[in-house]
Motif scaffolding. Structure first.
Motif, PDB file in Angstrom:
ATOM      1  N   GLU A  96       0.907  -1.165   0.207  1.00 54.64           N
ATOM      2  CA  GLU A  96      -0.063   0.274   0.143  1.00 54.64           C
ATOM      3  C   GLU A  96       1.101   1.178  -0.092  1.00 54.64           C
ATOM      4  N   TYR A  97       1.666   1.586   0.770  1.00 56.43           N
ATOM      5  CA  TYR A  97       3.309   2.863   0.928  1.00 56.43           C
ATOM      6  C   TYR A  97       3.817   2.773  -0.074  1.00 56.43           C
ATOM      7  N   CYS A  98       3.737   1.394  -0.849  1.00 55.39           N
ATOM      8  CA  CYS A  98       4.529   1.777  -2.653  1.00 55.39           C
ATOM      9  C   CYS A  98       3.936   2.211  -3.225  1.00 55.39           C
ATOM     10  N   ALA A  99       2.699   1.651  -3.093  1.00 59.31           N
ATOM     11  CA  ALA A  99       1.697   2.551  -4.745  1.00 59.31           C
ATOM     12  C   ALA A  99       1.256   4.067  -3.970  1.00 59.31           C
ATOM     13  N   LYS A 100       1.637   4.445  -3.144  1.00 59.44           N
ATOM     14  CA  LYS A 100       1.271   6.094  -2.427  1.00 59.44           C
ATOM     15  C   LYS A 100       2.685   6.849  -3.171  1.00 59.44           C
ATOM     16  N   VAL A 101       3.664   6.226  -2.717  1.00 64.39           N
ATOM     17  CA  VAL A 101       4.931   6.513  -3.239  1.00 64.39           C
ATOM     18  C   VAL A 101       4.872   6.597  -4.902  1.00 64.39           C
ATOM     19  N   VAL A 102       4.856   6.049  -5.270  1.00 65.91           N
ATOM     20  CA  VAL A 102       4.690   5.542  -7.320  1.00 65.91           C
ATOM     21  C   VAL A 102       3.729   6.763  -7.364  1.00 65.91           C
ATOM     22  N   GLU A 103       2.502   7.030  -6.903  1.00 63.50           N
ATOM     23  CA  GLU A 103       1.782   8.390  -7.094  1.00 63.50           C
ATOM     24  C   GLU A 103       2.060   9.522  -6.715  1.00 63.50           C
ATOM     25  N   GLU A 104       2.787   9.477  -5.552  1.00 65.83           N
ATOM     26  CA  GLU A 104       3.468  11.031  -5.153  1.00 65.83           C
ATOM     27  C   GLU A 104       4.514  10.890  -5.670  1.00 65.83           C
ATOM     28  N   TRP A 105       5.993   9.496  -6.383  1.00 69.35           N
ATOM     29  CA  TRP A 105       6.759  10.055  -6.527  1.00 69.35           C
ATOM     30  C   TRP A 105       7.229   9.692  -8.209  1.00 69.35           C
ATOM     31  N   GLY A 106       6.725   9.383  -8.926  1.00 69.33           N
ATOM     32  CA  GLY A 106       6.634   8.430 -10.165  1.00 69.33           C
ATOM     33  C   GLY A 106       7.390   7.339  -9.760  1.00 69.33           C
ATOM     34  N   VAL A 108       9.495   3.911  -6.938  1.00 69.65           N
ATOM     35  CA  VAL A 108      10.366   4.041  -5.724  1.00 69.65           C
ATOM     36  C   VAL A 108      11.349   4.402  -5.703  1.00 69.65           C
ATOM     37  N   MET A 109      12.387   4.067  -6.741  1.00 63.70           N
ATOM     38  CA  MET A 109      13.857   4.009  -6.708  1.00 63.70           C
ATOM     39  C   MET A 109      13.943   6.026  -6.943  1.00 63.70           C
ATOM     40  N   ARG A 110      13.446   6.852  -7.103  1.00 62.06           N
ATOM     41  CA  ARG A 110      13.109   8.434  -7.281  1.00 62.06           C
ATOM     42  C   ARG A 110      13.049   9.385  -6.070  1.00 62.06           C
ATOM     43  N   PHE A 111      12.288   7.786  -4.855  1.00 60.68           N
ATOM     44  CA  PHE A 111      12.217   8.836  -3.441  1.00 60.68           C
ATOM     45  C   PHE A 111      13.180   8.035  -2.518  1.00 60.68           C
ATOM     46  N   VAL A 112      13.663   6.721  -2.950  1.00 61.67           N
ATOM     47  CA  VAL A 112      15.307   6.329  -1.927  1.00 61.67           C
ATOM     48  C   VAL A 112      16.136   6.504  -2.542  1.00 61.67           C
ATOM     49  N   VAL A 113      16.082   7.296  -3.299  1.00 60.22           N
ATOM     50  CA  VAL A 113      17.381   7.898  -3.546  1.00 60.22           C
ATOM     51  C   VAL A 113      17.329   9.615  -3.052  1.00 60.22           C
ATOM     52  N   GLY A 122      20.145  11.277 -10.479  1.00 58.71           N
ATOM     53  CA  GLY A 122      21.339  10.673 -10.821  1.00 58.71           C
ATOM     54  C   GLY A 122      22.208  10.182  -9.597  1.00 58.71           C
ATOM     55  N   GLU A 123      22.138  10.426  -8.730  1.00 57.89           N
ATOM     56  CA  GLU A 123      22.918   9.309  -8.025  1.00 57.89           C
ATOM     57  C   GLU A 123      23.002   8.278  -7.705  1.00 57.89           C
ATOM     58  N   GLY A 124      23.247   7.335  -7.673  1.00 57.13           N
ATOM     59  CA  GLY A 124      23.808   5.589  -7.344  1.00 57.13           C
ATOM     60  C   GLY A 124      22.822   5.352  -9.325  1.00 57.13           C
ATOM     61  N   ASP A 125      22.617   5.855 -10.031  1.00 56.23           N
ATOM     62  CA  ASP A 125      22.396   5.854 -11.005  1.00 56.23           C
ATOM     63  C   ASP A 125      23.732   4.919 -12.036  1.00 56.23           C
ATOM     64  N   PRO A 126      23.691   3.828 -12.027  1.00 57.76           N
ATOM     65  CA  PRO A 126      24.624   2.762 -12.471  1.00 57.76           C
ATOM     66  C   PRO A 126      25.514   3.069 -13.978  1.00 57.76           C
ATOM     67  N   GLY A 127      25.062   4.768 -14.586  1.00 61.48           N
ATOM     68  CA  GLY A 127      25.378   5.320 -15.836  1.00 61.48           C
ATOM     69  C   GLY A 127      26.201   5.997 -15.118  1.00 61.48           C
ATOM     70  N   VAL A 128      26.829   5.710 -13.810  1.00 59.72           N
ATOM     71  CA  VAL A 128      27.697   7.625 -13.304  1.00 59.72           C
ATOM     72  C   VAL A 128      29.015   6.989 -12.808  1.00 59.72           C
ATOM     73  N   ILE A 212      14.254  -2.717  -6.260  1.00 56.45           N
ATOM     74  CA  ILE A 212      14.649  -1.193  -6.201  1.00 56.45           C
ATOM     75  C   ILE A 212      15.920  -1.879  -7.545  1.00 56.45           C
ATOM     76  N   GLN A 213      15.309  -2.510  -8.882  1.00 57.83           N
ATOM     77  CA  GLN A 213      16.270  -3.248  -9.272  1.00 57.83           C
ATOM     78  C   GLN A 213      17.567  -1.604  -9.445  1.00 57.83           C
ATOM     79  N   ALA A 214      17.703  -0.576  -9.667  1.00 59.20           N
ATOM     80  CA  ALA A 214      18.097   0.551 -10.523  1.00 59.20           C
ATOM     81  C   ALA A 214      19.772   0.971  -9.309  1.00 59.20           C
ATOM     82  N   VAL A 215      19.102   0.943  -8.243  1.00 60.87           N
ATOM     83  CA  VAL A 215      20.089   1.504  -6.848  1.00 60.87           C
ATOM     84  C   VAL A 215      21.176   0.214  -6.202  1.00 60.87           C
ATOM     85  N   GLU A 216      21.783   0.460  -6.531  1.00 55.00           N
ATOM     86  CA  GLU A 216      22.909  -0.971  -6.225  1.00 55.00           C
ATOM     87  C   GLU A 216      22.313  -0.799  -4.013  1.00 55.00           C
TER      88      GLU A 216
END
Length: 250
Positions: A96-106, A108-113, A122-128, A212-216
């Motif tokens: 339920e909380y993850c659904a709210k995070v996606v709605e607000e932040w777009g 979960v990854m962006r919320f965590v970062v 961009g920090e934590g992005d594997p391409g950086v 969360i796939q994109a942040v190691e």
């Protein structure tokens, strides 16, 4: 007394049966909150999908058995990470909380970062490209696992987030020997010297199990550590689950 009178009719309190497997979303909720339809944040577990989570969500919390430290050690030793589970009501709250995070932040990854790690976009992005590895304290952050598994309460579940990748062998989806050695050295220096080797385990989730796939990141579990030590390595971090349950966050 009426109970001794054979002519007295007694009334049986209404029975509120547990939700059937097709109503798994109502488990662990009072009858007044039951709904005929699955809420959107749990539709991912509707048949025929995600039978594991559907079974967990269908289970009353009172029937759930917390996983012990020996069980945790064996799960990690055998690399059966799929056997980790959350307490049923915690799993519901997490989704339920993850659904709210996606709605607000777009995402979960962006919320965590941004919100949890307080890193820049961009920090934590594997391409950086990031240099220094664990040798630079700004390259990683240790936080409480926001939604820990259903474990013995003496087990502390931490997550180590890194701005640099932990190299994986694509053929096995497992860490390369070099990456594993780097993590082992970091875990030994950061946790084992303080807690003892028998009270520290770590693992990195398979790609299919990462929420969360994109942040190691990788996980560290400590058995009955000193609270002051945990506060020190996490900077006094508090898991989101605790805040949500206390109503400290929306």
């Amino acid at each position: 007394m009426a109970a001794n009178n054979p002519n007295t009719t007694t009334t049986t309190p209404p029975h509120n049966p547990l939700p059937t497997p097709t109503e798994f979303w109502n488990a662990n909720l009072p009858p007044s909150l039951h709904t005929p339809h699955c809420p959107p944040f749990l539709t991912y577990a509707l048949p025929p999908h995600n039978a594991k989570d559907r079974a967990i969500l269908s289970t009353p919390d009172s029937d759930y058995t917390l996983q012990s430290w020996p069980e945790v050690q064996e799960i990690i030793r055998a690399n059966r990470l799929d056997l980790f589970q959350r307490v049923p009501s915690d799993l519901r709250l997490y989704r339920e909380y993850c659904a709210k995070v996606v709605e607000e932040w777009g995402s979960v990854m962006r919320f965590v970062v941004v919100e949890r790690l307080n890193w820049g976009e961009g920090e934590g992005d594997p391409g950086v490209e990031v240099t220094g590895g664990f040798g630079e304290s700004s390259n990683y952050k240790i936080l409480q696992n926001d939604w820990p598994y259903g474990l013995d309460p003496r087990i502390v579940h931490l997550v180590v987030w890194t701005k640099f990748p932990l190299l994986t062998d694509p053929a096995t989806d497992d860490l390369t020997p070099e990456a594993r050695g780097e993590i082992e050295a970091f875990v030994d220096e950061t946790f084992v010297v303080k807690c003892g080797r028998e009270k520290v385990v770590w693992f990195r989730n398979w790609s299919s199990l990462k929420s969360i796939q994109a942040v190691e990141h990788f996980h560290v579990m400590l058995f009955d550590p000193e609270p002051d030590f945990v506060r020190e390595v996490t900077g006094g971090d508090v898991a989101l689950a605790e805040k949500v349950k206390k109503g400290a966050v929306g």
